[in-house]
Design a protein around this motif. Structure first.
Motif, PDB file in Angstrom:
ATOM      1  N   ASP A  33       0.805  -1.214   0.000  1.00 36.47           N
ATOM      2  CA  ASP A  33       0.000   0.000   0.000  1.00 36.47           C
ATOM      3  C   ASP A  33       0.844   1.274   0.000  1.00 36.47           C
ATOM      4  O   ASP A  33       0.325   2.359  -0.258  1.00 36.47           O
ATOM      5  CB  ASP A  33      -0.933   0.011   1.220  1.00 36.47           C
ATOM      6  N   LEU A  34       2.136   1.154   0.262  1.00 29.29           N
ATOM      7  CA  LEU A  34       3.027   2.320   0.241  1.00 29.29           C
ATOM      8  C   LEU A  34       4.112   2.178  -0.818  1.00 29.29           C
ATOM      9  O   LEU A  34       5.156   2.838  -0.744  1.00 29.29           O
ATOM     10  CB  LEU A  34       3.686   2.516   1.615  1.00 29.29           C
ATOM     11  N   GLU A  39       7.640   7.993  -6.141  1.00 30.27           N
ATOM     12  CA  GLU A  39       7.208   8.289  -7.501  1.00 30.27           C
ATOM     13  C   GLU A  39       6.781   9.751  -7.632  1.00 30.27           C
ATOM     14  O   GLU A  39       7.212  10.453  -8.538  1.00 30.27           O
ATOM     15  CB  GLU A  39       6.062   7.358  -7.888  1.00 30.27           C
ATOM     16  N   ARG A  40       5.899  10.172  -6.765  1.00 32.15           N
ATOM     17  CA  ARG A  40       5.442  11.558  -6.807  1.00 32.15           C
ATOM     18  C   ARG A  40       5.809  12.307  -5.523  1.00 32.15           C
ATOM     19  O   ARG A  40       6.155  13.467  -5.553  1.00 32.15           O
ATOM     20  CB  ARG A  40       3.917  11.595  -7.016  1.00 32.15           C
ATOM     21  N   ARG A 203      -4.352   3.231  12.547  1.00 31.76           N
ATOM     22  CA  ARG A 203      -5.496   4.115  12.317  1.00 31.76           C
ATOM     23  C   ARG A 203      -5.099   5.554  12.046  1.00 31.76           C
ATOM     24  O   ARG A 203      -5.967   6.362  11.700  1.00 31.76           O
ATOM     25  CB  ARG A 203      -6.436   4.071  13.535  1.00 31.76           C
ATOM     26  N   GLY A 204      -3.815   5.899  12.231  1.00 30.70           N
ATOM     27  CA  GLY A 204      -3.409   7.273  12.038  1.00 30.70           C
ATOM     28  C   GLY A 204      -2.376   7.466  10.942  1.00 30.70           C
ATOM     29  O   GLY A 204      -2.653   8.084   9.907  1.00 30.70           O
ATOM     30  N   ILE A 205      -1.186   6.915  11.129  1.00 25.55           N
ATOM     31  CA  ILE A 205      -0.081   7.196  10.215  1.00 25.55           C
ATOM     32  C   ILE A 205      -0.290   6.518   8.866  1.00 25.55           C
ATOM     33  O   ILE A 205      -0.152   7.159   7.808  1.00 25.55           O
ATOM     34  CB  ILE A 205       1.251   6.760  10.863  1.00 25.55           C
ATOM     35  N   LEU A 206      -0.606   5.229   8.865  1.00 29.75           N
ATOM     36  CA  LEU A 206      -0.764   4.524   7.585  1.00 29.75           C
ATOM     37  C   LEU A 206      -1.914   5.077   6.746  1.00 29.75           C
ATOM     38  O   LEU A 206      -1.742   5.301   5.533  1.00 29.75           O
ATOM     39  CB  LEU A 206      -0.948   3.025   7.845  1.00 29.75           C
ATOM     40  N   PRO A 207      -3.113   5.308   7.314  1.00 29.95           N
ATOM     41  CA  PRO A 207      -4.165   5.912   6.487  1.00 29.95           C
ATOM     42  C   PRO A 207      -3.782   7.281   5.950  1.00 29.95           C
ATOM     43  O   PRO A 207      -4.133   7.627   4.818  1.00 29.95           O
ATOM     44  CB  PRO A 207      -5.365   6.003   7.449  1.00 29.95           C
ATOM     45  N   ALA A 212      -2.335  10.469   1.235  1.00 26.48           N
ATOM     46  CA  ALA A 212      -1.442  11.441   0.596  1.00 26.48           C
ATOM     47  C   ALA A 212      -0.905  10.906  -0.729  1.00 26.48           C
ATOM     48  O   ALA A 212      -0.789  11.649  -1.712  1.00 26.48           O
ATOM     49  CB  ALA A 212      -0.290  11.780   1.541  1.00 26.48           C
ATOM     50  N   LEU A 213      -0.585   9.622  -0.784  1.00 27.35           N
ATOM     51  CA  LEU A 213      -0.066   9.044  -2.026  1.00 27.35           C
ATOM     52  C   LEU A 213      -1.150   8.889  -3.077  1.00 27.35           C
ATOM     53  O   LEU A 213      -0.878   8.970  -4.282  1.00 27.35           O
ATOM     54  CB  LEU A 213       0.573   7.678  -1.736  1.00 27.35           C
TER      55      LEU A 213
END
Length: 275
Positions: A33-34, A39-40, A203-207, A212-213
C-alpha cells in the motif's frame, strides 16, 4: 455544534510518533500500500507533511493515548497508602540502622575524648614531676594519662575497622541499587503504550500516508500545513449555518410599505367652511 478533540501529544511522546513514522517510511517499499513512495512524493516530503499533521493523526488513537497517559501517571505517582504504611509500619531494619548509627558515634567520639584526657593528664603530670618537690599524686596523673592514651589507640583501631566494614557493606548493597530496571516500564504501562503505538500506526499514520499518495492533487513542492491537512478529516468546530436577511427576503415576498397620505386642512375665513 459538533466538536472532535485532537489530543495534544506530550513532548516525551513525540519521539515515539517520529520513531514510528520514520520506521514506516524506511520500510515503505516492503508494504504494497506504500509502494508508490518516491514516484510523486518522496519519504522526506511525506515525513514533513505528517509532522505538520501530528495532532490530526494522533486523534485517530485518542482513546488509547488517554488510557496510556493515565496509567503512566498512576505508575509515576504512588498512592498515599505507601507513605502511610511507611509511617505506621516502619522498616524492621530501622532499629538496626539506628543502633549502628549510635555505635558509629561512640566509636568516633571515644578516641577524641580519650585523647584529650590523655593529653591533659600527661601534661599536668609531667609539669608536676618537673617541680623540685613533686606532689605524690603526680605519678597517679601520669598513670591515668597513659591509660587514656591506650584507650585512644584502641578507639582509633576500632574506628578504622568500623569504617572498613561500613565501606564493604555499602559497596555490597550498592550494586543491586544501580541495576534496577532503568528504562523498563511496568507491565500495565508497557501494554498501554504498545496499544497506543499500534493504534497510532494502523489508524493514524498509515491511512494518512495512503491518502497522501493516492491524492493526485497533492503538490510535492507544497509540503506545508495546508498540503498535509487536506488529506485528513476535518477536526475542530463545525460552523453553524447562518443565513443573511437578504437571502430570506429573496426566497419569499418582501414586505412592502406604503407611506400614509396626509392632506393639509383647508383653512379659510369665517364665511368659508370646509365641505
Amino acid at each position: 455544534m459538533h466538536m472532535n478533540s485532537a489530543p495534544h501529544l506530550l513532548n516525551e511522546d513525540r519521539a515515539d510518533f517520529e520513531r514510528i513514522l520514520n520506521d514506516v517510511l524506511r520500510k515503505a517499499h516492503d508494504r504494497p500500500d506504500l509502494a508508490a513512495v518516491g514516484e510523486r512524493l518522496n519519504s522526506e516530503q511525506l515525513r514533513t507533511m505528517a509532522l505538520y499533521a501530528t495532532a490530526p493523526i494522533a486523534a485517530a488513537a485518542a482513546a488509547e493515548y488517554e488510557h496510556y497517559t493515565k496509567v503512566r501517571e498512576e505508575a509515576r505517582s504512588p498512592g498515599p497508602s505507601v507513605s502511610v504504611r511507611a509511617v505506621l509500619e516502619p522498616d524492621p531494619g530501622t532499629a538496626a540502622t539506628a543502633g549502628a548509627g549510635l555505635t558509629a558515634v561512640i566509636t568516633v567520639l571515644l578516641p577524641v575524648l580519650a585523647g584529650t584526657a590523655a593529653v591533659i593528664f600527661l601534661l599536668v603530670g609531667y609539669l608536676l614531676k618537673a617541680l623540685s618537690r613533686p606532689p605524690a599524686f603526680a605519678d597517679s596523673l601520669l598513670a591515668v594519662g597513659w591509660f587514656f592514651a591506650a584507650v585512644t589507640a584502641i578507639g582509633l583501631m576500632a574506628a578504622a575497622v568500623g569504617l572498613l566494614i561500613t565501606a564493604l557493606r555499602n559497596s555490597s548493597t550498592q550494586l543491586p541499587a544501580e541495576t534496577p530496571t532503568s528504562g523498563e516500564l511496568p507491565d500495565e504501562v508497557a501494554r498501554a503504550r504498545e496499544a497506543w503505538r499500534h493504534a497510532l500506526l494502523e489508524r493514524g499514520i498509515l491511512p494518512y500516508l495512503r491518502a497522501a499518495l493516492a491524492d493526485p492533487g497533492a503538490d510535492p513542492a507544497a509540503s506545508g500545513p495546508a498540503a498535509s491537512l487536506k488529506h485528513l478529516p476535518k477536526i475542530g468546530y463545525s460552523r453553524p449555518d447562518f443565513s443573511s436577511p437578504d437571502e430570506g427576503a429573496t426566497a419569499g415576498h418582501r414586505p412592502s410599505f406604503t407611506s400614509p397620505d396626509f392632506t393639509s386642512p383647508d383653512f379659510g375665513g369665517p364665511d368659508h367652511r370646509p365641505e
